[in-house]
Enzyme design. Structure first.
Site, mmCIF file in Angstrom:
data_model
loop_
_atom_site.group_PDB
_atom_site.id
_atom_site.type_symbol
_atom_site.label_atom_id
_atom_site.label_comp_id
_atom_site.label_asym_id
_atom_site.label_seq_id
_atom_site.Cartn_x
_atom_site.Cartn_y
_atom_site.Cartn_z
ATOM 1 N N ASP A 88 108.322 1.362 23.747
ATOM 2 C CA ASP A 88 109.516 2.010 23.202
ATOM 3 C C ASP A 88 109.046 3.174 22.334
ATOM 4 O OD1 ASP A 88 111.728 2.724 21.706
ATOM 5 O OD2 ASP A 88 112.463 0.667 21.492
ATOM 6 N N HIS A 89 109.330 4.372 22.796
ATOM 7 C CA HIS A 89 108.782 5.547 22.109
ATOM 8 C C HIS A 89 109.440 5.790 20.750
ATOM 9 C CE1 HIS A 89 106.239 8.872 21.709
ATOM 10 N NE2 HIS A 89 106.464 9.523 22.834
#
Ligand code: CAO
Length: 541
Positions: free
Chosen positions: A513-514
């Site tokens: 999850d950036h």
């Protein structure tokens, strides 16, 4: 095994409509799982299962009217004895086990008492809530200055099992509102003050003297009267989007969940009541509209195709697990900005060690595959990189770091994908991990996993190594922030500085999850993970 007939418990109302059947024949259900959602014009409520077992027949459908004692379904329950064909006749027994009334709203009794006071300002209070306390007000349907009719909904209350509208006991004009959305209320709390039609504002009548009407039994809250307040409540505090729309609580809740303004939906029910079908129809129509050009358009719907035009087809209903997985995948895919990074880990030495230990492991009763080593290496990498052992809090502003390392393993079963979670991986031996993986994998395939065994994961491993493929991009199992995809080990030529040598390389793909993890973090995690796998002695350092 025996067959239990589950019946509608005491719901505090005569006949109510089934608006949702939450299970299908063949489903395995736990006690307390929701079976049905029922709705009257004033309340909606879930009916939880009184037993754990497998659904073998469903005797009602959406749209049916049911009452206390109506048979809902037959459930095969683990236990002694052969199938009991007389089970339906035992419905009352199942009723006894059925959920008790305290969680269901008492629809008729939810009506506040109407004051017989001739004129004045009346305080309307929260009526008897059927035993519930600290109930959330999820909607305030009126605002200061509104003229309300008798029976018009004033507020909507919701517990975890039911929602109910509180109608006005009298017609009048709202002069102040004491609650707002999110307030927690109990019986007797003030909802609002109503100037009763025809009243002289200066001549309030004490409603303590007002008898409750026959329609509202003594359990209903009394009304009171007092001097009207001179200050008015700011409108912005109480204005509710759906206040003047006629719709049941379940529809209002669904509209809120989906972010639909009910004003935009045409109600086709009696007196223009908006039904769930109206809401669904509205959403379908909106989805079918072409996305707005430019930014911010809705996701365009995939058009329906009649495949039988092109050749023979066969239709099969998705299992509940499959549908849930599909929903979760869409949710995670749409919510999580994914990045996937790839690497090959050199596990030549690990494989040599694993092969040398296989016989001994078998004596211990475990099958030694690469997976327990991967679990152990991931646990060490998670400990060393706390950003990966974290979740984003729901407020979107906080990161929750976990001081435990529980890792989920994706298991593909005929019914769908499940992710059992191995707890405290960092504290367990390779043999323990191998045994637990095999046990949970088997339980998953037998559909015997408990909810607790699928909760609390910090990170997931999705291994397709035993099946094949050179790489894939796994979807993050939100609220976790990263997932490791493992593909099939292959022998590849690796340059050692002077020559190519054959090495056993394990293809890994790390999706993250950036919002929580940056490329640099992922690079460090991956490098460390690769290091642990290349030389498992590092795991004991
Ligand atoms: N490369 C090459 N071979 C591998 C491997 C890899 N990365 N991972 C496992 N193998 C081998 C094992 O060593 C085993 O070989 P042997 O039988 O010769 O010893 C064989 O593949 C089968 O392993 P397994 O699948 O029985 O055991 P596991 O520990 O790897 O997995 C479990 C356990 C529960 C995850 C597994 O039973 C399972 O369900 N696998 C399916 C995984 C899956 O469904 N993934 C779906 C993800 S979808 O997002």
């Amino acid at each position: 095994m025996s067959i239990e007939t589950v019946v509608v418990p005491d719901i505090g109302a005569d006949e109510v409509e089934v608006i949702e059947v939450c299970v299908a024949v063949g489903d395995t259900i736990e006690a307390e799982d929701s079976l049905l959602v029922l709705e009257s014009d004033k309340a909606s409520m879930e009916v939880p299962s009184p037993v754990t077992g497998k659904v073998v027949a469903i005797t009602i459908k959406v749209g049916d009217q049911v009452a206390q004692g109506t048979a809902i379904m037959e459930v095969e329950v683990e236990g002694a004895g052969a199938v009991d064909s007389a089970a339906p006749a035992e419905a009352p027994a199942a009723t006894a086990e059925a959920p008790v009334q305290e969680e269901a709203p008492v629809v008729e009794e939810a009506q506040p008492a109407a004051s017989a006071a001739p004129a004045g300002v009346q305080v309307v209070t929260v009526p008897d809530l059927g035993g519930a306390s600290d109930v959330e007000c999820i909607e305030v349907c009126v605002s200061v200055g509104d003229e309300v009719e008798e029976e018009q909904s004033l507020i909507v209350l919701e517990t975890d099992k039911a929602s109910m509208e509180v109608p006005s006991p009298v017609a009048g004009k709202v002069v102040s509102v004491a609650l707002k959305t999110g307030s927690t209320v109990n019986v007797g709390d003030v909802i609002l003050e109503l100037e009763v039609a025809g009243a002289a504002a200066s001549a309030p009548v004490a409603s303590a003297e007002a008898p409750a009407p026959a329609a509202a039994p003594a359990v209903a809250a009394p009304t009171q009267s007092f001097e009207p307040k001179t200050e008015t409540q700011p409108r912005s505090e109480v204005v509710e989007k759906h206040g003047d729309v006629y719709a049941g609580p379940a529809v209002r809740m669904l509209a809120r969940e989906l972010g639909v303004d009910l004003h935009a939906v045409s109600g086709t029910g009696p007196r223009g009541r908006v039904s769930k079908d109206d809401l669904h129809g509205y959403i379908k129509a909106r989805m079918a509209q072409p996305a707005a050009s430019g930014v911010g358009g809705a996701i365009p719907a995939v058009p329906a195709v009649d495949f039988s035009k092109f050749g023979p087809v066969r239709e099969e209903k998705m299992s509940k697990l499959h549908r849930l997985t599909a929903e979760n995948m869409s949710r995670n895919w749409l919510n999580v900005p994914h990045v996937t990074q790839f690497d090959d880990a050199d596990i030549t030495d690990l494989e040599a060690f694993r092969t040398s230990m296989k016989a001994e492991a078998e004596k211990q009763g475990v099958k030694l595959t690469p997976l327990p080593f991967l679990l152990k290496a991931c646990a060490a990498a998670l400990r060393a990189n706390p950003k990966f052992n974290a979740s984003l809090a729901a407020d979107g502003e906080t990161i929750v770091y976990k001081d435990y390392v529980h890792i989920g393993i994706a298991v593909d079963t005929p019914a769908g994908l499940v992710v059992p979670v191995i707890r405290d991986v960092d504290q367990k031996s390779i043999y323990q991990l191998a045994a637990e993986t095999a046990e949970l994998g088997q339980k998953a395939k037998d559909r015997k996993l408990t909810a607790a065994e699928m909760q609390g994961g910090c990170f997931t491993i999705s291994s397709l190594g035993g099946i094949g493929g050179t790489g894939f991009t796994p979807i993050v199992n939100s609220p976790e922030v990263a997932i490791l995809g493992v593909s099939k080990l292959d022998v590849k030529p690796v340059w050692n500085g002077s020559e190519f040598v054959p090495r056993k390389m394990l293809p890994l793909s790390l999706s993250y999850d950036h919002r929580a993890i940056n490329g640099g973090d992922a690079g460090r995690f991956f490098t460390q993970l690769g290091g642990f796998l290349a030389d498992i002695r590092r795991l004991v350092l």
